[in-house]
Design an enzyme around this catalytic site. Structure first.
Site, PDB file in Angstrom:
ATOM      1  N   ARG A   1     -14.237   3.619  -3.728  1.00  0.00           N
ATOM      2  CA  ARG A   1     -14.901   2.318  -3.591  1.00  0.00           C
ATOM      3  C   ARG A   1     -15.047   1.656  -4.956  1.00  0.00           C
ATOM      4  O   ARG A   1     -15.510   2.279  -5.907  1.00  0.00           O
ATOM      5  CB  ARG A   1     -16.291   2.483  -2.977  1.00  0.00           C
ATOM      6  CG  ARG A   1     -16.308   2.863  -1.527  1.00  0.00           C
ATOM      7  CD  ARG A   1     -17.716   2.665  -0.943  1.00  0.00           C
ATOM      8  NE  ARG A   1     -17.879   3.508   0.234  1.00  0.00           N
ATOM      9  CZ  ARG A   1     -18.585   4.625   0.272  1.00  0.00           C
ATOM     10  NH1 ARG A   1     -19.220   5.032  -0.824  1.00  0.00           N
ATOM     11  NH2 ARG A   1     -18.664   5.330   1.379  1.00  0.00           N
TER      12      ARG A   1
ATOM     13  N   HIS B   1      -7.890  -3.269  -1.528  1.00  0.00           N
ATOM     14  CA  HIS B   1      -7.959  -3.928  -0.227  1.00  0.00           C
ATOM     15  C   HIS B   1      -9.360  -3.804   0.361  1.00  0.00           C
ATOM     16  O   HIS B   1     -10.163  -2.966  -0.059  1.00  0.00           O
ATOM     17  CB  HIS B   1      -6.939  -3.328   0.738  1.00  0.00           C
ATOM     18  CG  HIS B   1      -7.100  -1.856   0.944  1.00  0.00           C
ATOM     19  ND1 HIS B   1      -6.582  -0.906   0.090  1.00  0.00           N
ATOM     20  CD2 HIS B   1      -7.741  -1.153   1.917  1.00  0.00           C
ATOM     21  CE1 HIS B   1      -6.881   0.305   0.523  1.00  0.00           C
ATOM     22  NE2 HIS B   1      -7.591   0.181   1.628  1.00  0.00           N
TER      23      HIS B   1
ATOM     24  N   GLU C   1      -0.721   3.326   3.598  1.00  0.00           N
ATOM     25  CA  GLU C   1      -1.072   2.993   4.975  1.00  0.00           C
ATOM     26  C   GLU C   1      -0.489   1.642   5.380  1.00  0.00           C
ATOM     27  O   GLU C   1      -0.015   0.878   4.542  1.00  0.00           O
ATOM     28  CB  GLU C   1      -2.595   2.956   5.142  1.00  0.00           C
ATOM     29  CG  GLU C   1      -3.274   1.944   4.242  1.00  0.00           C
ATOM     30  CD  GLU C   1      -4.791   2.122   4.177  1.00  0.00           C
ATOM     31  OE1 GLU C   1      -5.375   2.760   5.069  1.00  0.00           O
ATOM     32  OE2 GLU C   1      -5.391   1.607   3.222  1.00  0.00           O
TER      33      GLU C   1
ATOM     34  N   HIS D   1      -6.763   3.614  -2.783  1.00  0.00           N
ATOM     35  CA  HIS D   1      -6.445   5.013  -2.534  1.00  0.00           C
ATOM     36  C   HIS D   1      -5.441   5.521  -3.564  1.00  0.00           C
ATOM     37  O   HIS D   1      -4.570   4.766  -4.013  1.00  0.00           O
ATOM     38  CB  HIS D   1      -5.860   5.194  -1.133  1.00  0.00           C
ATOM     39  CG  HIS D   1      -6.692   4.581  -0.039  1.00  0.00           C
ATOM     40  ND1 HIS D   1      -7.969   5.000   0.236  1.00  0.00           N
ATOM     41  CD2 HIS D   1      -6.423   3.579   0.832  1.00  0.00           C
ATOM     42  CE1 HIS D   1      -8.452   4.279   1.234  1.00  0.00           C
ATOM     43  NE2 HIS D   1      -7.524   3.415   1.613  1.00  0.00           N
TER      44      HIS D   1
END
Length: 348
Positions: free
Chosen positions: A197, A177, A119, A101
């Site tokens: 992605r 991740h 996150e 991200h």
């Protein structure tokens, strides 16, 4: 004001399953449910309040009507335009894509003003020998990473770790991740739905075609050369009737677990809102004007104007909020915690 409950927003995913049904007795729609957006105010999904006199209103609609009462006197002005958090539960019945991200600056410039995405994950449940991807090997640079994608050998450059229930992981923007199969995760994140992605395990999407990759954007934002992150230990604070463990304190959110054996008392003080997510057990939440149960798998928003409240029972929950990090650090130092102990909190 009173604690706000919301209707979950369910997202069908190619990698999803039915674990929310099995673990928390949720009534799920048909299909492979990969995400439950517990509290959200995003163009891709906005929570609707399900209780009290605000029932039926969207979260941002309620905020526009009761800004300070919900968000608190310390809320930044931009919170009024875009709620800062997105709270999810993820059910990985199969592997998620290897992804990354962007940070705020990159997302704002290239994703139409979107927020970046930092996150954290709390592993609610995991099958035996469950694994996930948690970073890129530090010796791998951008050129090698790109070459390994083209040559079909990316997996050798990824860091894969074992996880079990109770593990906590912190994912700053730029961290590569992937959640692998057999893991149920609580995710606390910035209010963003932007994902790049990198690799999708050579599988086909629901339309029978490979899912879209975003390799150029990913290469722009990956933090190459970073030392591998450890699992979060946190700072444990033992109190009468409960144990509080501060896990992550970053500019975007602070999260802690509360292990309550008898009673936990607190006060929102009109300063800020809090999000509570039940993980285990059940507690009675009492506040001026009422009470309600908080069970495992349920998520509540405590408005800033709620005031004093108590949780009574045996349970474990995640508490998330936003606060000034310098003030938090000073508060911990005043309580006598050393710098080494405070460093156990990721992001601080």
């Amino acid at each position: 004001m009173y604690p706000l409950k919301f209707e979950p927003i369910y997202k069908e995913k190619i990698w999803g399953g039915r674990a929310l049904e099995e673990k928390f007795s949720r009534k799920l729609p048909a299909g492979s449910i990969g995400e439950s957006w517990e509290i959200a105010a995003h163009e891709n999904g906005t929570s609707v309040i399900s209780n009290g006199n605000l029932a039926g209103k969207g979260l941002m609609e309620a905020i526009k009507e009761e800004r300070e009462k919900i968000l608190g006197v310390e809320a930044k002005e931009d919170y009024y335009e875009k709620f800062p958090l997105l709270i999810k539960i993820l059910d990985a019945n199969d592997k998620l894509s290897v992804q990354v991200h962007p940070d705020d600056e990159y997302a704002h410039q290239y994703e139409n003003g979107e927020l970046g995405k930092t996150e954290m994950w709390y592993v609610i449940d995991a099958q035996e020998d469950a694994k996930l991807v948690y970073g890129v090997k530090p010796e791998v640079d951008k050129d090698e990473f790109a070459a390994s994608i083209k040559e079909g050998r990316l997996e050798e450059n990824l860091i894969e770790i074992n996880v079990e229930a109770g593990d906590v992981l912190y994912m700053p923007s730029g961290t590569v991740h992937a959640i692998e199969e057999g893991i149920l995760i609580a995710e606390i994140q910035q209010n963003s739905d932007t994902t790049y992605r990198v690799y999708d395990w050579n599988r086909m999407g629901q339309d029978g075609k490979p899912r879209e990759l975003h390799i150029e954007s990913a290469l722009d934002v990956i933090e190459f050369g970073a030392e591998p992150e450890d699992k979060v230990v946190g700072l444990e604070i033992k109190e009468d009737g409960y144990v509080r463990t501060i896990l992550v304190a970053c500019p975007y959110f602070t999260t802690e677990t509360l292990d309550i054996t008898e009673k936990y008392s607190a006060d929102t003080n009109h300063e800020r809102f809090y999000v509570l997510m039940g993980l285990e057990g059940k507690a009675k939440l009492s506040y001026e004007g009422g009470e309600m149960d908080l069970k495992a798998g349920e998520t509540l928003l405590l408005p800033a104007a709620l005031g004093e409240y108590e949780l009574i029972g045996e349970c474990k929950l995640i508490k998330s909020y936003i606060r000034d990090l310098a003030e938090l650090k000073a508060e911990l130092e005043e309580l006598g915690y050393s710098q080494e102990e405070i460093k156990q909190i990721k992001g601080l």
